[in-house]
Design a protein around this motif. Structure first.
Motif, mmCIF file in Angstrom:
data_model
loop_
_atom_site.group_PDB
_atom_site.id
_atom_site.type_symbol
_atom_site.label_atom_id
_atom_site.label_comp_id
_atom_site.label_asym_id
_atom_site.label_seq_id
_atom_site.Cartn_x
_atom_site.Cartn_y
_atom_site.Cartn_z
ATOM 1 N N PRO A 94 -9.092 18.904 54.312
ATOM 2 C CA PRO A 94 -10.366 19.874 54.891
ATOM 3 C C PRO A 94 -10.590 21.476 55.095
ATOM 4 N N PHE A 95 -9.533 21.529 55.607
ATOM 5 C CA PHE A 95 -8.765 23.064 56.588
ATOM 6 C C PHE A 95 -8.670 23.764 55.060
ATOM 7 N N GLY A 96 -7.823 23.633 53.885
ATOM 8 C CA GLY A 96 -7.943 24.538 52.778
ATOM 9 C C GLY A 96 -8.748 24.807 52.187
ATOM 10 N N GLY A 115 -8.640 29.958 45.446
ATOM 11 C CA GLY A 115 -9.420 28.887 43.826
ATOM 12 C C GLY A 115 -8.586 27.425 44.053
ATOM 13 N N ILE A 116 -9.294 26.355 43.238
ATOM 14 C CA ILE A 116 -8.491 25.457 43.194
ATOM 15 C C ILE A 116 -7.148 25.131 43.157
ATOM 16 N N SER A 117 -6.439 26.130 42.162
ATOM 17 C CA SER A 117 -5.237 26.559 41.803
ATOM 18 C C SER A 117 -4.206 26.618 43.773
ATOM 19 N N GLY A 118 -4.737 27.590 44.052
ATOM 20 C CA GLY A 118 -4.175 27.468 45.502
ATOM 21 C C GLY A 118 -4.179 26.206 46.287
ATOM 22 N N MET A 119 -5.402 26.402 46.406
ATOM 23 C CA MET A 119 -5.564 24.799 47.520
ATOM 24 C C MET A 119 -4.391 23.524 47.133
ATOM 25 N N ALA A 120 -4.762 22.825 45.635
ATOM 26 C CA ALA A 120 -3.280 22.367 45.422
ATOM 27 C C ALA A 120 -2.245 22.454 45.085
ATOM 28 N N ASP A 136 1.960 30.241 53.071
ATOM 29 C CA ASP A 136 1.737 31.326 51.979
ATOM 30 C C ASP A 136 2.194 30.961 50.560
ATOM 31 N N ALA A 137 3.557 31.508 50.593
ATOM 32 C CA ALA A 137 4.001 31.311 49.136
ATOM 33 C C ALA A 137 3.806 29.696 48.867
ATOM 34 N N MET A 138 3.251 28.892 48.980
ATOM 35 C CA MET A 138 3.256 27.434 48.779
ATOM 36 C C MET A 138 2.148 27.839 48.492
ATOM 37 N N ILE A 139 1.242 28.317 48.814
ATOM 38 C CA ILE A 139 -0.557 28.637 48.286
ATOM 39 C C ILE A 139 -0.154 29.389 46.852
ATOM 40 N N ARG A 140 0.543 30.176 46.685
ATOM 41 C CA ARG A 140 0.691 31.305 45.595
ATOM 42 C C ARG A 140 1.500 30.701 44.558
ATOM 43 N N TRP A 141 2.058 29.490 44.649
ATOM 44 C CA TRP A 141 2.924 28.878 44.150
ATOM 45 C C TRP A 141 4.084 29.516 43.776
#
Length: 496
Positions: free
Chosen positions: A125-127, A136-141, A202-207
């Motif tokens: 929910p926070f994300g 977007g959805i990819s960053g959330m995933a 942050d790195a995980m959000i950006r894959w």
């Protein structure tokens, strides 16, 4: 294939248990409790997404990522209630299957447990309110996948630490030194640890492949260490020899003046200090109390207390309730091994209950001594500590001792306080939850209604009243036990 077979056997073991019907009710209550906490975490996640917007120079998700170490530490503590893979391999030791293969399957099962997804109720929910609007959805995933991998890594780290602590209590220094080192590094570098966790999130959000590969490498390393340590733990358990050395036994002669009640206080002392498993768990609980008190000492400045009162309440309440929740929640379970001898003499059971209550009141001196430095050198209110001390002695302990009426499952004297099969009845899970969270709820509600000082005095007066009424409620518990004594004794015998 082996994973499917082991899971099938675990389901059959649950159904063939003599207390299967009771466990179903307990599980239903546990599911309700989990649903409540899932909703509570989701609420916290939504609230944090709005609270962190007030920080201008950082995004909300950066603030959350900076505190990942704190969430992993809380997750590490919670996992002490879960069983170890080495405890689950015992039924397979005589089968013609390589033990290492079975252990690897159990470790895989540890990583795939649904419990590893629990923190996503907070982060998803926070994300969606902070990460998805920018990436977007990819960053959330990527964010959700990264959090799950971190909890899996934490699961293997927890299994490793708990196995080593189980082998020798000195290993408790390993997690203590690790988290103390992280705290020192955070203070010495001016936020270096939080900056590193901020970069990782942050790195995980950006894959970023480097972030995922580093966590996967840590998982593989912890898997290898666990596989080796668990394998040695199994053989140490199989090759264990009985200790026949003559030891010096303390008689606690000063308890003789209290008559039969003193004898049962002495019995409770020996139960806690002489049995290997209960002694190790008592030392572990003491170390956790010291650690929580140290964290409370470091976070009770006026600003921090105003920002996170829930954690201050939780740490303080946990320090006072931990012994009672861990030991008294299984009242009569250990006594089930020798209850026939106690019931043979009229009034002995009443003196046993009285001795247990007095013993646990004396144990409250340990958290009080640990919290006094925060009262003297920090801003933890002394009135709040004394209110929780008397509330625990007069309300929480009697509430837990009521479980003597319902607990009818014998626990071996070598069984761990935590782990699989710790729940006797549905009443036990509800009582433990109330014992832990009622003081926290009162700590938040009473100051709003009557003010801080009056709230502390109400808790102190309620606890003092419960202590004064001790003969009344203790005799009421004793009478209820005696009304159903034949059912209780039969159930305790059948589960020995």
């Amino acid at each position: 294939m082996l994973l499917k077979t082991i899971r099938h056997n675990q389901r059959l073991a649950e159904r063939r248990s003599p207390i299967y019907d009771k466990n179903r009710y307990a599980k239903a209550l546990v599911y309700v409790f989990v649903a409540f906490w899932a909703a509570y975490l989701a609420f916290i996640g939504v609230s944090l997404s709005f609270a962190f917007k007030e920080v201008r120079h950082l995004e909300a998700y950066d603030m959350m990522n900076g505190g990942l170490t704190i969430f992993l530490f809380i997750d590490f503590l919670v996992r002490f209630m879960l069983p170890l893979p080495s405890q689950e391999i015992k039924p397979y030791l005589l089968l013609p299957v390589p033990k290492q293969k079975i252990m690897n399957v159990l470790l895989l099962q540890t990583g795939l447990k649904l419990f590893n997804l629990f923190w996503l109720f907070l982060f998803v929910p926070f994300g969606f309110l902070t990460v998805a609007r920018y990436f977007g959805i990819s960053g959330m995933a990527g964010y959700a996948l990264g959090i799950w991998l971190l909890t899996v890594m934490n699961a293997y780290w927890s299994v490793l630490a708990r196995t080593l602590i189980r082998s020798h209590v000195i290993w408790i220094l390993l997690p203590v030194l690790l988290y103390a080192g992280l705290l020192v590094a955070e203070l010495a570098t001016g936020g270096g640890v939080s900056s590193a966790s901020m970069w990782l999130g942050d790195a995980m959000i950006r894959w970023n492949p480097l972030a995922f590969l580093s966590v996967l490498a840590a998982i593989v390393l912890l898997w290898y260490l666990n596989s080796s340590v668990q394998h040695k733990a199994i053989y140490n358990e199989l090759a264990r020899k009985e200790d026949t050395r003559v030891k010096h036994v303390r008689q606690f002669g000063w308890l003789d003046k209290f008559g039969e009640t003193g004898e049962f206080i002495r019995l409770e002392m020996k139960l806690i200090t002489r049995n290997k498993a209960t002694s190790a768990n008592f030392k572990t609980l003491t170390a956790c109390i010291v650690l929580f008190a140290a964290m409370l000492f470091g976070m009770t400045s006026d600003d921090e207390q105003a920002q996170s009162p829930f954690m201050v309440y939780f740490y303080c309440v946990y320090c006072f309730c931990s012994y009672g929740v861990a030991i008294l929640s299984r009242i009569m379970a250990y006594e089930g091994n020798y209850l026939d001898g106690i019931m043979a003499r009229k009034g002995s059971l009443y003196n046993l209950l009285k001795g247990k209550y007095y013993m646990h009141c004396l144990l409250l001196a340990v958290p009080l001594a640990c919290l006094l430095p925060s009262c003297i050198w920090s801003s933890l209110p002394f009135a709040y500590v004394m209110g929780q001390l008397f509330f625990t002695a007069g309300i929480t302990l009697p509430m837990l001792m009521c479980l003597a009426i319902f607990n009818d499952k014998t626990a071996p004297l070598t069984a761990s306080l935590w782990g699989k099969g710790q729940w006797n009845t549905a009443y036990q899970s509800v009582t433990v939850a109330v014992a832990l969270f009622l003081p926290i709820l009162l700590s938040k509600v009473l100051p709003i209604v009557v003010g801080d000082a009056a709230g502390n005095w109400i808790c102190l007066a309620a606890g003092l009243g419960g202590m004064i009424m001790q003969p009344v409620w203790l005799k009421a518990i004793y009478r209820q036990i005696m009304k159903r004594r034949y059912h209780t004794m039969e159930s305790l015998r059948n589960t020995r």
